[in-house]
Write an enzyme that holds these catalytic residues in place. Structure first.
Site, mmCIF file in Angstrom:
data_model
loop_
_atom_site.group_PDB
_atom_site.id
_atom_site.type_symbol
_atom_site.label_atom_id
_atom_site.label_comp_id
_atom_site.label_asym_id
_atom_site.label_seq_id
_atom_site.Cartn_x
_atom_site.Cartn_y
_atom_site.Cartn_z
ATOM 1 N N LYS A 110 -6.391 44.112 11.571
ATOM 2 C CA LYS A 110 -5.952 44.108 10.168
ATOM 3 C C LYS A 110 -6.835 44.975 9.287
ATOM 4 O O LYS A 110 -6.339 45.597 8.349
ATOM 5 C CB LYS A 110 -5.881 42.681 9.643
ATOM 6 C CG LYS A 110 -4.733 41.928 10.294
ATOM 7 C CD LYS A 110 -4.069 40.949 9.379
ATOM 8 C CE LYS A 110 -2.751 40.519 9.994
ATOM 9 N NZ LYS A 110 -2.573 39.082 10.012
ATOM 10 N N LYS A 192 2.842 45.428 19.886
ATOM 11 C CA LYS A 192 3.738 44.284 19.683
ATOM 12 C C LYS A 192 4.685 44.500 18.494
ATOM 13 O O LYS A 192 4.365 45.236 17.566
ATOM 14 C CB LYS A 192 2.930 42.988 19.509
ATOM 15 C CG LYS A 192 2.215 42.885 18.202
ATOM 16 C CD LYS A 192 1.796 41.453 17.885
ATOM 17 C CE LYS A 192 1.195 41.452 16.488
ATOM 18 N NZ LYS A 192 0.985 40.198 15.868
ATOM 19 N N LYS A 195 6.263 42.342 11.919
ATOM 20 C CA LYS A 195 7.133 42.429 10.742
ATOM 21 C C LYS A 195 6.549 43.273 9.623
ATOM 22 O O LYS A 195 7.241 43.581 8.671
ATOM 23 C CB LYS A 195 7.507 41.029 10.241
ATOM 24 C CG LYS A 195 6.375 40.129 9.886
ATOM 25 C CD LYS A 195 6.888 38.709 9.626
ATOM 26 C CE LYS A 195 5.730 37.741 9.601
ATOM 27 N NZ LYS A 195 6.115 36.361 9.618
HETATM 28 P P1 AMP Z 1 3.338 35.691 12.249
HETATM 29 O O1 AMP Z 1 4.507 36.484 11.877
HETATM 30 O O2 AMP Z 1 2.172 36.560 12.588
HETATM 31 O O3 AMP Z 1 3.029 34.585 11.309
HETATM 32 O O4 AMP Z 1 3.707 35.023 13.645
HETATM 33 C C1 AMP Z 1 4.469 33.863 13.780
HETATM 34 C C2 AMP Z 1 4.586 33.464 15.230
HETATM 35 O O5 AMP Z 1 5.300 34.459 15.971
HETATM 36 C C3 AMP Z 1 3.248 33.302 15.953
HETATM 37 O O6 AMP Z 1 3.335 32.218 16.854
HETATM 38 C C4 AMP Z 1 3.087 34.590 16.693
HETATM 39 O O7 AMP Z 1 2.275 34.453 17.844
HETATM 40 C C5 AMP Z 1 4.531 34.887 17.073
HETATM 41 N N1 AMP Z 1 4.752 36.323 17.243
HETATM 42 C C6 AMP Z 1 4.542 37.294 16.320
HETATM 43 N N2 AMP Z 1 4.854 38.504 16.814
HETATM 44 C C7 AMP Z 1 5.283 38.293 18.094
HETATM 45 C C8 AMP Z 1 5.760 39.148 19.130
HETATM 46 N N3 AMP Z 1 5.858 40.464 18.960
HETATM 47 N N4 AMP Z 1 6.100 38.577 20.313
HETATM 48 C C9 AMP Z 1 6.008 37.250 20.504
HETATM 49 N N5 AMP Z 1 5.568 36.394 19.566
HETATM 50 C C10 AMP Z 1 5.209 36.897 18.368
#
Ligand code: AMP
Ligand code: TRP
Length: 325
Positions: A110, A192, A195
Site C-alpha cells: 500500500k 491479484k 478493486k
Molecule cells: P478487501 O476488499 O481487501 O476488503 O477484501 C475482502 C475479502 O476478499 C478478504 O477476505 C480478501 O482476502 C478477499 N479477497 C480480496 N481480493 C481477492 C482476490 N483477488 N482473490 C481472492 N480473495 C480476495
C-alpha cells in the site's frame, strides 16, 4: 464454531472477493455462529471521499444480503458502530512491535501504491483487524490468501497478551478456500484482482452482461491455445479455469476435457455465458434491496446491538487484566 470476517467498503466488490471470501461465508452461516462486519474504519486508511463512504457501506451491506447472507442466521454490522474495536486496537498496539507491523506485505504494497498517503493508521491496520477478530472470541476467520499474514499476526498478539496478562483471547485460525483464495487480475494474471485497480482488471459482482462479455473477451491469455491448468506457465487461462470451475461446480479436470482442442475463444464465450447466468440473481436481488434502505439500516443496527454485547464483555476482561479500572 464462532466465525468472524469483514470487507472494506471501498468500492465495487468483485468476483475475487466473492470467490475468496463471501461464497464460503454463505455455507458457514448454516452451522456456525457467524459475525460479518463492514470494516469502515479500515477503509479510511486509503484515499477516499467522505461522501462516497456512506454509499459504499450501504452497497457492501447490499452485497452481503444479495449474495445470500441471512440476518436471521448471522450478525451483520458496521465496525464503527461498535466502539470497542478502536479501543482494543489501541491496547493491542502497546504489545506489538513496530517491526512486526512494518513487515506486513499489505503495508509494503500500500505504501508503494499510495506514496502520497502513508498514514500511521495504514501501519496500524493489522492491530484493528486483530481487535475485530479477538473481541469476538473467534475460532475461524474465512478470508482470501492476502489476509493470511494478518490473521497469523493476530494469533501471535493473542498469545502474547494471554502470556503477559492472563488468558482472555482465543487464537483464531485462518480459513482459506481450497480454490479461489487468490483470484488474479484479468489484465495481469500475475497480480491479484483488486478493486482499487483499473476496472478492466476485475468483474464486479453486479456487472451487466455487456461488461462481463467485454472484460472476459479482453482478458489476457497465454501463448498457445490449449485450455490447460498451469498457474506458472499459463497464469491467464488457469485463472479463468479457476473462475469457471468455482461458478459451475465442475472440476478443473472436467473442464480441461470438455474444452480440449476448442481454443481460447470458445472457452471464453462459455465462461461469459456462465458468468452472466451466475451473476444475474445477484443483480436481481440488488435491485430489490436498493429500494429497502430502511430495512438494511435496521439489520445493521440490530447487528451492532448484538455485536456490542459480545465486544463489551471481552473488553471488560481486557481492561481488568491490563489494570485499567
Ligand atoms: P478487501 O476488499 O481487501 O476488503 O477484501 C475482502 C475479502 O476478499 C478478504 O477476505 C480478501 O482476502 C478477499 N479477497 C480480496 N481480493 C481477492 C482476490 N483477488 N482473490 C481472492 N480473495 C480476495
Ligand atoms: N483486512 C481485511 C481485508 O482487507 C478486512 C478485514 C478487516 C477483516 N478486519 C477483518 C477480515 C477481520 C477478517 C477479519 O480484506
Amino acid at each position: 464454531m464462532r466465525i468472524f470476517s469483514g470487507i472494506r467498503p471501498t468500492g465495487e466488490i468483485h468476483i475475487g472477493n466473492y470467490l475468496g471470501a463471501i461464497k464460503n461465508w454463505i455455507s458457514l452461516q448454516e452451522k456456525n455462529e457467524c459475525i460479518f462486519c463492514i470494516v469502515d474504519l479500515h477503509a479510511l486508511t486509503t484515499p477516499y471521499k467522505p461522501k462516497d463512504l456512506e454509499k459504499n457501506i450501504t452497497e457492501t451491506a447490499i452485497v452481503y444480503l444479495a449474495a445470500g447472507l441471512d440476518p436471521t442466521k448471522c450478525i451483520l454490522f458496521v465496525q464503527s458502530d461498535v466502539k470497542e474495536h478502536a479501543e482494543l486496537a489501541w491496547l493491542l498496539g502497546t504489545i506489538t512491535s513496530l517491526g512486526e507491523l512494518k513487515r506486513m506485505t499489505q503495508f509494503k504494497e500500500k505504501i508503494r501504491k499510495h506514496p502520497e498517503y502513508i498514514n500511521a493508521s495504514l501501519l496500524n491496520y493489522p492491530l484493528l483487524m486483530a481487535a475485530d477478530i479477538l473481541l469476538y472470541q473467534t475460532d475461524l476467520v474465512p478470508v482470501g490468501k492476502d489476509q493470511q499474514q494478518h490473521v497469523e499476526l493476530t494469533r501471535e498478539i493473542a498469545r502474547r497478551f494471554n502470556r503477559k496478562f492472563g488468558k482472555v483471547f482465543k487464537e483464531a485460525k485462518v480459513l482459506l478456500p481450497k480454490m479461489g483464495a487468490r483470484i488474479m487480475s484479468l489484465q495481469d494474471p500475475r497480480k491479484k484482482m483488486s478493486k482499487t485497480d483499473d476496472p478492466k482488471e476485475y468483474i464486479e459482482l453486479f456487472a451487466k452482461p455487456t461488461e462481463i462479455r467485454k472484460k472476459i473477451m479482453a482478458a489476457v491469455t497465454d501463448p498457445g491455445k490449449e485450455i490447460k491448468y498451469n498457474p506458472t506457465k499459463k497464469p491467464g487461462i488457469s485463472n479463468l479455469l479457476t473462475i469457471f470451475s468455482l461458478f459451475s461446480g465442475k472440476s478443473i479436470k472436467e473442464l480441461e476435457k470438455e474444452f480440449k482442442g476448442k481454443g481460447y475463444e470458445r472457452f471464453k464465450k462459455s465462461l461469459v455465458k456462465l458468468l452472466i447466468n451466475s451473476l444475474e440473481p445477484f443483480r436481481r436481488k440488488r435491485k430489490e434491496l436498493l429500494s429497502r434502505e430502511v430495512y438494511i439500516k435496521e439489520i445493521l443496527q440490530k447487528g451492532a446491538r448484538r455485536a456490542r454485547i459480545i465486544a463489551q464483555s471481552t473488553m471488560q476482561e481486557v481492561r481488568k487484566k491490563m489494570g485499567l479500572i
